[in-house]
Design a protein around this motif. Structure first.
Motif, mmCIF file in Angstrom:
data_model
loop_
_atom_site.group_PDB
_atom_site.id
_atom_site.type_symbol
_atom_site.label_atom_id
_atom_site.label_comp_id
_atom_site.label_asym_id
_atom_site.label_seq_id
_atom_site.Cartn_x
_atom_site.Cartn_y
_atom_site.Cartn_z
ATOM 1 N N ASP B 33 3.161 6.389 9.211
ATOM 2 C CA ASP B 33 3.600 5.035 8.856
ATOM 3 C C ASP B 33 2.907 4.577 7.590
ATOM 4 O O ASP B 33 1.666 4.620 7.513
ATOM 5 C CB ASP B 33 3.232 4.060 9.976
ATOM 6 C CG ASP B 33 4.351 3.970 10.991
ATOM 7 O OD1 ASP B 33 4.092 3.469 12.099
ATOM 8 O OD2 ASP B 33 5.474 4.413 10.674
ATOM 9 N N TRP B 34 3.710 4.115 6.638
ATOM 10 C CA TRP B 34 3.146 3.545 5.422
ATOM 11 C C TRP B 34 3.040 2.032 5.574
ATOM 12 O O TRP B 34 3.832 1.424 6.297
ATOM 13 C CB TRP B 34 4.068 3.860 4.235
ATOM 14 C CG TRP B 34 3.790 5.185 3.595
ATOM 15 C CD1 TRP B 34 3.117 5.408 2.454
ATOM 16 C CD2 TRP B 34 4.206 6.460 4.079
ATOM 17 N NE1 TRP B 34 3.061 6.741 2.166
ATOM 18 C CE2 TRP B 34 3.726 7.422 3.164
ATOM 19 C CE3 TRP B 34 4.917 6.903 5.192
ATOM 20 C CZ2 TRP B 34 3.928 8.786 3.307
ATOM 21 C CZ3 TRP B 34 5.119 8.258 5.352
ATOM 22 C CH2 TRP B 34 4.631 9.175 4.412
ATOM 23 N N ALA B 38 4.428 -0.461 0.766
ATOM 24 C CA ALA B 38 4.391 0.835 0.070
ATOM 25 C C ALA B 38 5.373 1.838 0.634
ATOM 26 O O ALA B 38 5.295 3.021 0.357
ATOM 27 C CB ALA B 38 2.975 1.402 0.149
ATOM 28 N N GLN B 39 6.331 1.346 1.445
ATOM 29 C CA GLN B 39 7.244 2.284 2.107
ATOM 30 C C GLN B 39 8.279 2.882 1.176
ATOM 31 O O GLN B 39 8.889 3.893 1.453
ATOM 32 C CB GLN B 39 7.955 1.590 3.277
ATOM 33 C CG GLN B 39 7.034 1.449 4.461
ATOM 34 C CD GLN B 39 7.719 0.728 5.587
ATOM 35 O OE1 GLN B 39 8.875 0.336 5.477
ATOM 36 N NE2 GLN B 39 7.000 0.550 6.680
ATOM 37 N N ASN B 86 3.119 4.659 -8.883
ATOM 38 C CA ASN B 86 3.781 4.149 -7.690
ATOM 39 C C ASN B 86 5.132 4.794 -7.401
ATOM 40 O O ASN B 86 5.969 4.205 -6.732
ATOM 41 C CB ASN B 86 3.924 2.626 -7.819
ATOM 42 C CG ASN B 86 4.524 2.275 -9.169
ATOM 43 O OD1 ASN B 86 5.050 3.155 -9.869
ATOM 44 N ND2 ASN B 86 4.440 1.015 -9.545
ATOM 45 N N GLN B 89 5.247 8.478 -2.404
ATOM 46 C CA GLN B 89 4.682 8.161 -1.088
ATOM 47 C C GLN B 89 3.874 9.355 -0.595
ATOM 48 O O GLN B 89 2.925 9.215 0.160
ATOM 49 C CB GLN B 89 5.805 7.882 -0.068
ATOM 50 C CG GLN B 89 6.257 6.430 0.016
ATOM 51 C CD GLN B 89 6.879 5.939 -1.264
ATOM 52 O OE1 GLN B 89 7.640 6.636 -1.922
ATOM 53 N NE2 GLN B 89 6.557 4.712 -1.645
ATOM 54 N N PRO B 112 -1.696 4.110 -1.434
ATOM 55 C CA PRO B 112 -1.296 4.552 -0.091
ATOM 56 C C PRO B 112 -0.377 5.760 -0.183
ATOM 57 O O PRO B 112 0.818 5.688 0.059
ATOM 58 C CB PRO B 112 -0.562 3.320 0.476
ATOM 59 C CG PRO B 112 -0.118 2.539 -0.708
ATOM 60 C CD PRO B 112 -1.005 2.874 -1.852
ATOM 61 N N ILE B 113 -0.974 6.900 -0.555
ATOM 62 C CA ILE B 113 -0.208 8.128 -0.733
ATOM 63 C C ILE B 113 -0.699 9.149 0.277
ATOM 64 O O ILE B 113 -1.901 9.347 0.434
ATOM 65 C CB ILE B 113 -0.426 8.689 -2.160
ATOM 66 C CG1 ILE B 113 0.186 7.741 -3.188
ATOM 67 C CG2 ILE B 113 0.166 10.080 -2.307
ATOM 68 C CD1 ILE B 113 -0.025 8.185 -4.614
ATOM 69 N N LEU B 114 0.231 9.828 0.923
ATOM 70 C CA LEU B 114 -0.122 10.886 1.868
ATOM 71 C C LEU B 114 -0.364 12.167 1.074
ATOM 72 O O LEU B 114 0.531 12.636 0.369
ATOM 73 C CB LEU B 114 1.035 11.098 2.863
ATOM 74 C CG LEU B 114 0.812 12.190 3.908
ATOM 75 C CD1 LEU B 114 -0.236 11.741 4.924
ATOM 76 C CD2 LEU B 114 2.111 12.525 4.615
ATOM 77 N N LEU B 152 -2.627 4.368 5.819
ATOM 78 C CA LEU B 152 -1.579 5.164 6.459
ATOM 79 C C LEU B 152 -1.959 5.416 7.909
ATOM 80 O O LEU B 152 -3.114 5.642 8.222
ATOM 81 C CB LEU B 152 -1.430 6.515 5.752
ATOM 82 C CG LEU B 152 -0.994 6.470 4.290
ATOM 83 C CD1 LEU B 152 -1.014 7.854 3.692
ATOM 84 C CD2 LEU B 152 0.383 5.871 4.161
#
Lengths: 688, 172
Positions: B33-34, B38-39, B86, B89, B112-114, B152
């Protein structure tokens, strides 16, 4: 070198993942929602192209897929017990080279000299010349040296460069696994698997020396277990200029080539590959001196600076089948056919080669890894002779039988290994040859590896040394024809090599690779009053260093340095007056190459490559006779690439920028002394 | 987690290693889940980015036919970490960047980056999801602390299928 490049000994790697159970309808409870896969999954698996159905597989299934490798020996570079340098696809692309011979300049210990627009003299660790004969070159396991003089015609060793996965350059005797003629080195050109070259690709380039280059490739999946590609390539090269004049050297040439490759997997254990190429080169050649038959021609019995047309064409087909019967045992069988024709004013040559090769790799107990193999090669040749160059008999069939065995013994797991091996060959010239090798590999600490090796290698006779006749001069008034003739008693050249190497991963962004050698040669080719002989002995020693450094994230520097010292003597009963000076002076004492690759921004890349080649006092008999040496030179090559959108790259390349012209090598008397010219070209590469 | 196999069809399918990893990325993002803002990217898509040499070939591009939740997936490729702001994700950090991994992970933790990688010490250095190839299969090594540090949340069903390590980011 620090990102885990892998070395393959002899066959290309096929790593496939085999999925055995599909078609679940699964309900995964996660965060309160349920992901149900379409029940139609079983029917949505289409045969046409596979598409993206792999994305429908549930997570649990993906994690239970077994990864199997159907491959021959695969080792990280740092663990190979030999002087290995890998030229990657990225190195090839960013150096701006347009041919395989030019790409080889990036490796230490390899001497590359361009004789004219269509001819190169390439060797490893000494003994360079138009007819350099101590290097074995393989393309996907197919040997490409010509049995006429045991060397390579570089103008026909080509493929779409973007399809080259990597070029493994192994200096030193590779005899044990590859066989006779891998005396000073092996160059293994490996193309990419079809799965890695899917969809379309086009490239177009134009420039002053590379007048036009066009390439096209399309790859597709043919069913779920097979991938394939086909390619076309065309190049038009301009001529260079004759030394000490402004005259065109008349060596412009064109080449056209097409080919295909298919890779398939019948099951987790069985994989196969089939590939083939066909090519046609049309070359203009200016022959400096062509000797004519005095019986039918007036004095001075020669033609000078004659323009002529030459062509070279051929096709080849190679198939390989691999089977991994268990985690301990795998085997493969390879068969190839290779047909080549070369038509030049002084000789026409046609070869048909059939080669079968079988290999078996197995683990015996916990500390022995054995590889053994059998091979057979049949060579049928046919020549159309001229007065100047002739081979008698003008057609012949030769068969070479070979077997090899190698055991890697792990004396201290992951720290010390001993590798013992030998190749046994039987050929129609010298009978049986044995080429043993002993190597040891020691990994004393994380990031350090050392190896030592002692090996014996032989270079077996070629057609010309056994059965050839080359007219060297005709002296009036009688007239007396002086020639150089082959002898049936020509023996194999022998090498005993002592090598040592050290690799260090000094930090996460710096690695070193050092190799040193001492080579002892016997029975090297000599000229004995009009006949070939084996009365030259030599010893060479040298070091090679390669460094790979990434000072910052987007900048990489790669350096390679080579030093060699050669000392040659003739036997007491020899009448040779040329070979000592020739063999001691036909490679540069030192070479240095420095490559900088910079990703200056997301869209722009700037690559600079400078290399220095020391002088060559004597490169051929004709250079010795005219007392002409080749001066040392530095070549500067710059490439600027722009990627305006993600699938398009536009680049501008400048080669040999420092001098308008320079001399790299003086070939034999029939080739005019030719200067390499400065070259600039622009290129477009598009993926679709 | 309830896992009910309803129907089994034995089939033979060959996948190259990177097609498998592309499929894994597509699947595992559904378990992450973001934070709300930031989704999606400014263009309303879900960005999956590759930093460094791309080992996927065309395998990852196939994801562009799909959606992540309701956002269309877009694939971007970057050669330098400072260019990533940006549009992403998810960032897959290629092994070619191994020498600078620690620096890159520090740069990316501002967003917020995976982060996904496949080098041996990726999760240890603070990478969030690492592909590890065991004796026979690919599995995940997950560092949930570093994911939480950027907002996250990794769902427990995914953690149950992986090896979890605990280093997070140590402030130096």
């Amino acid at each position: 070198m620090n990102s885990g490049t892998y070395l393959l000994t002899k066959l290309s790697l096929v790593k496939k993942i085999h999925l055995t159970k599909l078609g679940y309808r699964v309900c995964l409870l996660t965060l309160g929602s349920c992901l149900i896969l379409p029940a139609s999954w079983a029917t949505s698996r289409d045969g046409g192209g596979g598409g993206d159905s792999f994305l429908d597989l549930p997570l649990e299934d993906l994690l239970s897929v077994e990864v199997t490798s159907v491959s021959r020996k695969k080792q990280p570079l740092s663990e190979a017990a030999a002087a290995v340098f890998v030229i990657s696809q990225e190195d090839i692309r960013r150096s701006g080279v347009t041919s395989i011979p030019e790409a080889l300049r990036m490796a230490p210990g390899i001497q590359v000299a361009r004789i004219n627009a269509q001819t190169w003299a390439i060797t490893s660790r000494g003994f360079n010349g138009l007819f350099a004969n101590k290097l074995l070159v393989l393309i996907d396991g197919r040997s490409v040296y010509t049995p006429t003089y045991a060397g390579v015609y570089w103008d026909v060793q080509d493929t779409l460069l973007e399809d080259v996965e990597r070029i493994e350059v192994i200096r030193g005797p590779g005899a044990t696994l590859w066989g006779a003629n891998a005396v000073n080195g092996v160059i293994n050109i490996i193309t990419r698997a079809s799965a890695d070259t899917q969809n379309g690709f086009i490239k177009l380039a134009a420039g002053n020396e590379e007048k036009a280059i066009a390439g096209f490739r399309y790859g597709a999946e043919l069913g779920d277990q097979t991938q394939g590609r086909l390619y076309l390539k065309y190049a038009d090269h301009d001529s260079f200029v004759v030394n000490n004049t402004e005259i065109d050297a008349g060596d412009d040439w064109t080449s056209a080539q097409a080919g295909f490759r298919l890779d398939g997997q019948l099951s987790a254990q069985h994989s196969w590959t089939l590939q083939g190429d066909v090519y046609q080169n049309d070359e203009n050649q200016r022959v400096a001196i062509l000797w004519l038959d005095p019986a039918t021609n007036p004095p001075p019995y020669q033609e000078n600076n004659m323009p002529s047309q030459a062509d070279a064409s051929g096709w080849n087909l190679l198939g390989r089948w691999s089977h991994q019967s268990s985690a301990e045992s795998s085997m493969s069988l390879q068969l190839y056919l290779d047909h080549t024709e070369r038509n030049q004013i002084y000789l026409t040559q046609v070869y048909d080669i059939v080669d079968i090769d079988f290999q078996h790799q197995l683990k015996l107990g916990t500390s022995n890894e054995l590889i053994w193999g059998l091979g057979m090669r049949r060579i049928d040749d046919e020549f159309d002779n001229s007065f100047a160059v002739s081979i008698n008999p003008d057609h012949q069939s030769n068969t070479v039988y070979s077997a090899f065995i190698q055991d890697e013994i792990s004396l201290d797991p992951d720290i010390l290994s001993l590798i013992l091996g030998s190749k046994f060959e039987h050929n129609d010239y010298t009978g049986s040859e044995v080429q043993p090798s002993v190597r040891a590999l020691w990994l004393p600490a994380q990031g350090h590896s050392t190896w030592v090796a002692v090996s014996r290698a032989v270079r077996t006779p070629s057609r010309i040394e056994d059965d050839g006749r080359i007219v060297t001069v005709i002296i009036p008034p009688t007239p007396t024809v002086v020639s150089l003739e082959g002898i049936n008693a020509f023996e194999s050249e022998e090498l005993l090599a002592y090598e040592l190497g050290y690799r260090l991963q000094a930090s996460s962004n710096l690695s070193w690779d050092l190799a040193a050698f001492y080579n002892d040669y016997k029975n090297l080719q000599s000229y004995e009053s009009g006949e070939f002989g084996n009365k030259v002995q030599a010893s060479t020693h040298g070091i090679e260093l390669a460094l790979d450094w990434r000072p910052i994230e987007w900048w990489r520097l790669q350096t390679s340095y080579s030093y060699i010292n050669i000392s040659a003597q003739i036997d007491a009963d020899s009448t040779d007056t040329i070979s000592v000076q020739l063999q001691e002076n036909n490679v540069p004492d030192q070479q240095l190459s420095l490559r900088s690759t910079m990703d200056i921004s997301q869209r722009w890349k700037l690559d600079v490559w400078a290399y220095y080649v020391d002088e060559l006092p004597v490169t051929s008999i004709s250079a010795l006779q005219s007392s002409q040496l080749v001066e040392d030179y530095t070549s500067l090559n710059i490439r600027l690439a722009w990627e305006p959108v993600s699938n398009l790259e536009i680049s501008l390349v400048g080669q040999n920028l420092l001098d308008a012209t320079h001399l790299e090598f003086i070939g034999e008397s029939f080739i005019p002394q030719t200067l390499v010219e400065r070259s600039v070209y622009g290129q477009l590469r598009l993926k679709f | 987690m309830l896992f009910i196999p309803l129907q089994l069809n034995a089939m033979d399918l060959s996948l190259t290693e990177y097609k498998l990893k592309a499929a894994l990325i597509y699947r595992l993002i559904m378990f992450v889940d973001w934070p709300e803002q930031a989704q999606q990217t400014v263009t309303g898509s879900f960005g999956i980015c590759v930093l460094g040499d791309d080992p996927f070939g065309t395998a990852l591009d196939a994801l562009q036919q799909r959606k992540a939740r309701q956002y269309a997936i877009k694939i971007y490729r970057y050669s330098q970490s400072d260019s990533i702001t940006n549009e992403c994700q998810v960032v897959f950090i290629s092994a070619s960047k191994q020498a600078f991994q620690a620096t890159i992970l520090r740069v990316l933790k501002k967003f917020p980056i995976l982060t996904i990688g496949e080098t041996e010490d990726f999760a240890q250095q603070g990478g969030m999801i690492q592909f590890a190839t065991g004796e026979k299969r690919i599995n995940f090594i997950i560092n949930p602390v570093s994911a939480e540090a950027v907002g996250l949340k990794i769902a427990s069903p995914l953690l149950d299928l992986s090896t979890v390590i605990d280093t997070g980011f140590r402030t130096e």
